[in-house]
Design an enzyme around this catalytic site. Sequence first.
Site, PDB file in Angstrom:
ATOM      1  N   HIS A  27      34.585  47.425  20.084  1.00 28.72           N
ATOM      2  CA  HIS A  27      35.854  47.109  18.722  1.00 28.72           C
ATOM      3  C   HIS A  27      35.965  48.902  19.025  1.00 28.72           C
ATOM      4  CE1 HIS A  27      34.929  43.598  17.259  1.00 28.72           C
ATOM      5  NE2 HIS A  27      32.854  43.792  17.087  1.00 28.72           N
ATOM      6  N   GLU A  64      25.257  66.092  34.209  1.00 32.83           N
ATOM      7  CA  GLU A  64      24.536  68.253  34.753  1.00 32.83           C
ATOM      8  C   GLU A  64      23.461  68.176  36.117  1.00 32.83           C
ATOM      9  OE1 GLU A  64      22.692  71.351  31.500  1.00 32.83           O
ATOM     10  OE2 GLU A  64      20.100  69.815  32.419  1.00 32.83           O
ATOM     11  N   LYS A 121      26.512  80.929  28.410  1.00 33.97           N
ATOM     12  CA  LYS A 121      25.707  81.353  27.802  1.00 33.97           C
ATOM     13  C   LYS A 121      26.077  83.212  27.389  1.00 33.97           C
ATOM     14  CE  LYS A 121      21.938  77.767  28.382  1.00 33.97           C
ATOM     15  NZ  LYS A 121      20.829  77.249  29.247  1.00 33.97           N
TER      16      LYS A 121
END
Length: 559
Positions: free
Chosen positions: A394, A363, A512
Amino acid sequence: MNMACGSNDLTTDICWQALSTHAEALKPRHLKDLMADGGRFQSLSFRHEGLLLDLSRQRIVPETLERLMSLAQASELPEWIAALFAGEPVNDTEKRPALHSALRLPESASLQLEGQDLVPEVHANLARMAEMVAQLHQRQWRGYTGEPIDTVVNIGVGGSDLGPVMACRALADFQPEAARGLSIHFVSSMDGSQLAGLLDRLNPATTLFIVSSKSFTTIDTLANAETARRWLADASGMADAVLVRRHFVAVTASPEKAAAWGVPEDNQLHFWDWTGGRYSLWSTIGFPIALKIGMENFRRMLAGAHGMDEHFRTAELGENLPVLMAMVGVWNINLLDYHAHAILPYDGRLAHLPAYLEQLEMESNGKSIRRDGSGSELRTCPVLWGEVGPNAQHAFYQLLHQGTEPVMSDFIVPVRRYEAQSETLQRQHQLALANCLAQARVLALGDAALDAEPPTPWQQYSGNQPSTVLLLDELSPATFGALIALYEHKVFVQSVIWGINPFDQWGVELGKKMATRMLEALGQADGDQGMDRPTAGLLGEIRRLRGCDGTRASKGDKG
């Protein structure tokens, strides 16, 4: 110093050209050859208090660091560091400073901003937070004589969630006795799934909600807060003002909006607009951290971060841990073409560190427009991801060791743990240390790590993947604070080299706005007007499945 730096093409700078020539000469050399130098660890590892930065597995030589420091000087990095700590408007697109470091200043310090000393106000807010922490630890919240508060739910998103979650998990071992009866939960998802599952298990009479929002307009956070408010009202029958005073605290930089929502002034904790969300865990956004580990340990965390601030502010560039870490990142990204970065803590307490750093770095520096408005000629922030080391081994280490994508990695591990506990736990930590060092070694050396020829092509390890090892003497509030501040300052240094502003986040705003428009469209029969055809098609399908178009799809209907 020009706040709109970035207008010049860095690639034409003489320091950059020398660095590029050096990179071309060094690229053919494998890490197994570079690491044969007996003095390499001594020349490429650096210490600050309880933290060791080991760069000896990076594809560099000491000369590389010298050339990188010359580039930092040519980019006016010392002047930018001074501007950051002086409170100059380094967040130039929003015309304000970035003073998260002021949140960690000791009470004896002073920092003037627009004629006002910030330090007394910072410590007044810490004292206010300490008072609330003491009340909750002593089970005397706001003088109520009924059942004491035993559960706290932090409602936030982004920096109001990721930092507190990470710190509470990382420092849980330091929980004081007074906090042990207090359970702390975190809610961030806008779909209500986290909150719905939690409320079914909680007692409304003994639950306190912390609503953390800088603007107090964040739709995700307020939707969860309204759901919590309705849940309490349905359970208690209290008058709303009494209910909110008993069960809500607001942490915000917009006190008037929190008051309009109903939270009284004495139930509010404040911070400032110069505190970016992803840099806010040091502020009163850290209220749940203080509840978890106590104010004394919270202050130790601040002190550890302040120690790193002072190191960053005063140390010579060639001995400065954030500068070294950042410039080696620039070397990897811009000179060696690494565009993926794995964060690999070998301590389960740091499980949330990768997610936190994803926000902090991507960000902040995930931008293509420089401070002067021009497009960047260079790649900026890489893609970050990560996992606790044993799980990652893994999961995605296959790609790290034998994939086609070059990846740089950070290994993070404390040296000491469980020293006062059982030998079996100490052996488990020894196992974590062994795996951490083994993986860093194999990534660097490949098959040469075991000095054996692979029997088949499928068992071949080419190595030459660079990594940094960060050794903490132990994981404590102070070393944790220093570690997070180290990464914060690393991000700032890289932003200076790339000529971008790391403190705004305009890239999230359009989404937004579109979400608000889409919310309106979902509630209207003709809401797809003006939408692109694929989106209109999805809106129509959603209405059909919901029965909003006059029909209702039967269960299992595939359309």
